[in-house]
Design a protein around this motif. Structure first.
Motif, PDB file in Angstrom:
ATOM      1  N   LYS A 121       0.833  -1.196   0.000  1.00  0.00           N
ATOM      2  CA  LYS A 121       0.000   0.000   0.000  1.00  0.00           C
ATOM      3  C   LYS A 121       0.873   1.253   0.000  1.00  0.00           C
ATOM      4  N   GLU A 122       0.331   2.311  -0.533  1.00  0.00           N
ATOM      5  CA  GLU A 122       1.053   3.578  -0.556  1.00  0.00           C
ATOM      6  C   GLU A 122       1.107   4.179   0.845  1.00  0.00           C
ATOM      7  N   VAL A 123       2.297   4.664   1.223  1.00  0.00           N
ATOM      8  CA  VAL A 123       2.491   5.328   2.505  1.00  0.00           C
ATOM      9  C   VAL A 123       2.740   6.806   2.232  1.00  0.00           C
ATOM     10  N   LEU A 124       1.905   7.653   2.830  1.00  0.00           N
ATOM     11  CA  LEU A 124       1.992   9.092   2.598  1.00  0.00           C
ATOM     12  C   LEU A 124       2.425   9.787   3.878  1.00  0.00           C
ATOM     13  N   ARG A 125       3.451  10.637   3.760  1.00  0.00           N
ATOM     14  CA  ARG A 125       3.915  11.438   4.887  1.00  0.00           C
ATOM     15  C   ARG A 125       4.120  12.870   4.419  1.00  0.00           C
ATOM     16  N   MET A 126       3.881  13.807   5.296  1.00  0.00           N
ATOM     17  CA  MET A 126       4.091  15.218   4.962  1.00  0.00           C
ATOM     18  C   MET A 126       4.393  15.996   6.227  1.00  0.00           C
ATOM     19  N   GLY A 127       5.000  17.167   6.066  1.00  0.00           N
ATOM     20  CA  GLY A 127       5.348  17.982   7.212  1.00  0.00           C
ATOM     21  C   GLY A 127       5.876  19.337   6.778  1.00  0.00           C
ATOM     22  N   ALA A 128       6.128  20.188   7.765  1.00  0.00           N
ATOM     23  CA  ALA A 128       6.590  21.551   7.482  1.00  0.00           C
ATOM     24  C   ALA A 128       8.095  21.615   7.317  1.00  0.00           C
ATOM     25  N   GLN A 129       8.845  20.752   8.032  1.00  0.00           N
ATOM     26  CA  GLN A 129      10.306  20.814   7.959  1.00  0.00           C
ATOM     27  C   GLN A 129      10.893  19.466   8.343  1.00  0.00           C
ATOM     28  N   MET A 130      11.979  19.089   7.673  1.00  0.00           N
ATOM     29  CA  MET A 130      12.647  17.836   7.986  1.00  0.00           C
ATOM     30  C   MET A 130      14.114  17.945   7.600  1.00  0.00           C
ATOM     31  N   ASP A 131      14.999  17.467   8.488  1.00  0.00           N
ATOM     32  CA  ASP A 131      16.429  17.373   8.199  1.00  0.00           C
ATOM     33  C   ASP A 131      16.750  15.947   7.785  1.00  0.00           C
ATOM     34  N   THR A 132      17.511  15.810   6.713  1.00  0.00           N
ATOM     35  CA  THR A 132      17.849  14.484   6.203  1.00  0.00           C
ATOM     36  C   THR A 132      19.184  14.544   5.475  1.00  0.00           C
ATOM     37  N   THR A 133      19.657  13.398   5.026  1.00  0.00           N
ATOM     38  CA  THR A 133      20.911  13.318   4.276  1.00  0.00           C
ATOM     39  C   THR A 133      20.646  12.654   2.923  1.00  0.00           C
ATOM     40  N   PHE A 134      21.425  13.057   1.934  1.00  0.00           N
ATOM     41  CA  PHE A 134      21.402  12.447   0.610  1.00  0.00           C
ATOM     42  C   PHE A 134      22.833  12.144   0.205  1.00  0.00           C
ATOM     43  N   ASN A 135      22.990  11.261  -0.756  1.00  0.00           N
ATOM     44  CA  ASN A 135      24.333  10.963  -1.250  1.00  0.00           C
ATOM     45  C   ASN A 135      24.703  11.831  -2.449  1.00  0.00           C
ATOM     46  N   PHE A 136      24.229  13.064  -2.454  1.00  0.00           N
ATOM     47  CA  PHE A 136      24.683  14.057  -3.417  1.00  0.00           C
ATOM     48  C   PHE A 136      24.986  15.340  -2.660  1.00  0.00           C
ATOM     49  N   LEU A 137      25.747  16.227  -3.290  1.00  0.00           N
ATOM     50  CA  LEU A 137      26.225  17.455  -2.663  1.00  0.00           C
ATOM     51  C   LEU A 137      25.749  18.674  -3.450  1.00  0.00           C
ATOM     52  N   PRO A 138      25.868  19.878  -2.873  1.00  0.00           N
ATOM     53  CA  PRO A 138      25.461  21.073  -3.613  1.00  0.00           C
ATOM     54  C   PRO A 138      26.183  21.238  -4.949  1.00  0.00           C
ATOM     55  N   GLU A 139      27.430  20.704  -5.040  1.00  0.00           N
ATOM     56  CA  GLU A 139      28.173  20.829  -6.288  1.00  0.00           C
ATOM     57  C   GLU A 139      27.458  20.167  -7.457  1.00  0.00           C
ATOM     58  N   ASP A 140      26.632  19.160  -7.160  1.00  0.00           N
ATOM     59  CA  ASP A 140      25.914  18.467  -8.232  1.00  0.00           C
ATOM     60  C   ASP A 140      24.857  19.359  -8.870  1.00  0.00           C
ATOM     61  N   PHE A 141      24.416  20.387  -8.162  1.00  0.00           N
ATOM     62  CA  PHE A 141      23.448  21.342  -8.721  1.00  0.00           C
ATOM     63  C   PHE A 141      24.130  22.500  -9.457  1.00  0.00           C
ATOM     64  N   ASN A 142      25.440  22.640  -9.265  1.00  0.00           N
ATOM     65  CA  ASN A 142      26.121  23.839  -9.757  1.00  0.00           C
ATOM     66  C   ASN A 142      26.619  23.734 -11.191  1.00  0.00           C
ATOM     67  N   ALA A 143      26.518  22.564 -11.811  1.00  0.00           N
ATOM     68  CA  ALA A 143      27.037  22.403 -13.164  1.00  0.00           C
ATOM     69  C   ALA A 143      26.287  23.320 -14.133  1.00  0.00           C
ATOM     70  N   ASP A 144      27.045  24.016 -14.976  1.00  0.00           N
ATOM     71  CA  ASP A 144      26.446  24.866 -15.993  1.00  0.00           C
ATOM     72  C   ASP A 144      27.225  24.734 -17.294  1.00  0.00           C
ATOM     73  N   GLU A 145      26.818  25.482 -18.300  1.00  0.00           N
ATOM     74  CA  GLU A 145      27.428  25.366 -19.625  1.00  0.00           C
ATOM     75  C   GLU A 145      28.881  25.803 -19.633  1.00  0.00           C
ATOM     76  N   THR A 146      29.265  26.685 -18.717  1.00  0.00           N
ATOM     77  CA  THR A 146      30.637  27.184 -18.704  1.00  0.00           C
ATOM     78  C   THR A 146      31.608  26.243 -18.005  1.00  0.00           C
TER      79      THR A 146
END
Length: 265
Positions: free
Chosen positions: A123-148
């Motif tokens: 069954k589908e499990v639904l969760r929601m909230g106003a704020q949550m701290d968590t970890t991912f295996n990616f870093l801010p640098e992964d969002f910074n790639a651009d054409e230059t």
């Protein structure tokens, strides 16, 4: 009293020397200077406002996909964040949040107004909230790639970077591949255009050198136009980046071969 082909030798040798110099500059010297230029801009020209990129997609692992509608490099936060795990047969997990913020001190991500839907069970499990701290295996640098980004890397580094971005499913891979192919194709065009110029100039005409200059400029403008059109085809995936970037050189090399064959020796 020498043959026409012997007459071409010093011009071709000079063009090859310029070609090698151009390859060295574009693959090793210019990327370093570009890196310094972009660092200067980031420190002194963009220090008072955030650099924003839009519609970032990348593949985080074999089944995980990340998306952010907007990402601000300076403040390391983004809007309309989505994290999905798509299995071999169906969507297994989806996380959405209105905004996401990276905390440098704790190395954690903070999600605001998040919704999590888990389809891995029966069954589908639904969760929601106003704020949550968590970890991912990616870093801010992964969002910074651009054409230059490709303009600041050497040839070998750019090749490795393209392979990494392909594994992530980056939407900018085509741009990086085009830059990689141009590092070789543009210097080679020096040899092709030198040979073409010789073929045009070596033909005698009663109308004088003005005709040669006009024909030469016409060929140059057509070559530049063909380069721009082929680049558009590569971005739109009508042609592969390698074929699109090398196509003008191949076409003009064929024209040179025909002119050399038909030229009175």
């Amino acid at each position: 009293g020498i043959s026409f082909y012997r007459f071409l030798v010093p011009y071709i040798v000079g063009a090859l020397l310029l070609c090698i110099l151009s390859m060295f500059m574009s693959n090793f010297v210019i990327p370093k200077t570009n890196a310094g230029m972009y660092n200067f801009k980031e420190v002194y020209m963009h220090k008072n406002h955030s650099i924003t990129t839009s519609n970032i997609h990348f593949k985080n692992s074999k089944y995980a996909y990340v998306y952010a509608q907007r990402w601000r490099k300076q403040t390391m936060d983004g809007d309309m964040f989505t994290y999905e795990i798509i299995g071999p047969e169906r969507l297994e997990y989806k996380m959405r949040s209105e905004s996401i913020q990276y905390n440098e001190s704790t190395k954690k991500w903070t999600l605001y107004n998040y919704v999590i839907r888990d389809f891995s069970g029966e069954k589908e499990v639904l969760r929601m909230g106003a704020q949550m701290d968590t970890t991912f295996n990616f870093l801010p640098e992964d969002f910074n790639a651009d054409e230059t980004a490709a303009e600041t890397m050497s040839y070998s580094d750019l090749k490795k970077f393209i392979a990494k971005e392909q594994s992530k499913g980056s939407s900018l891979v085509k741009i990086y591949q085009i830059e990689w192919q141009k590092r070789l194709a543009n210097p080679v065009s020096i040899v092709v255009m030198t040979l073409l110029g010789l073929c045009v100039a070596a033909r005698r005409t009663r109308r004088g050198v003005g005709v040669h200059i006009f024909i030469g400029l016409l060929f140059v403008f057509m070559f530049i136009f063909l380069q721009q059109v082929s680049t558009v085809f590569a971005i739109s995936e009508s042609l592969s980046p390698a074929m699109a970037i090398w196509l003008p050189n191949l076409i003009y090399l064929f024209i040179c071969a025909c002119m050399l064959y038909a030229m009175p020796k």
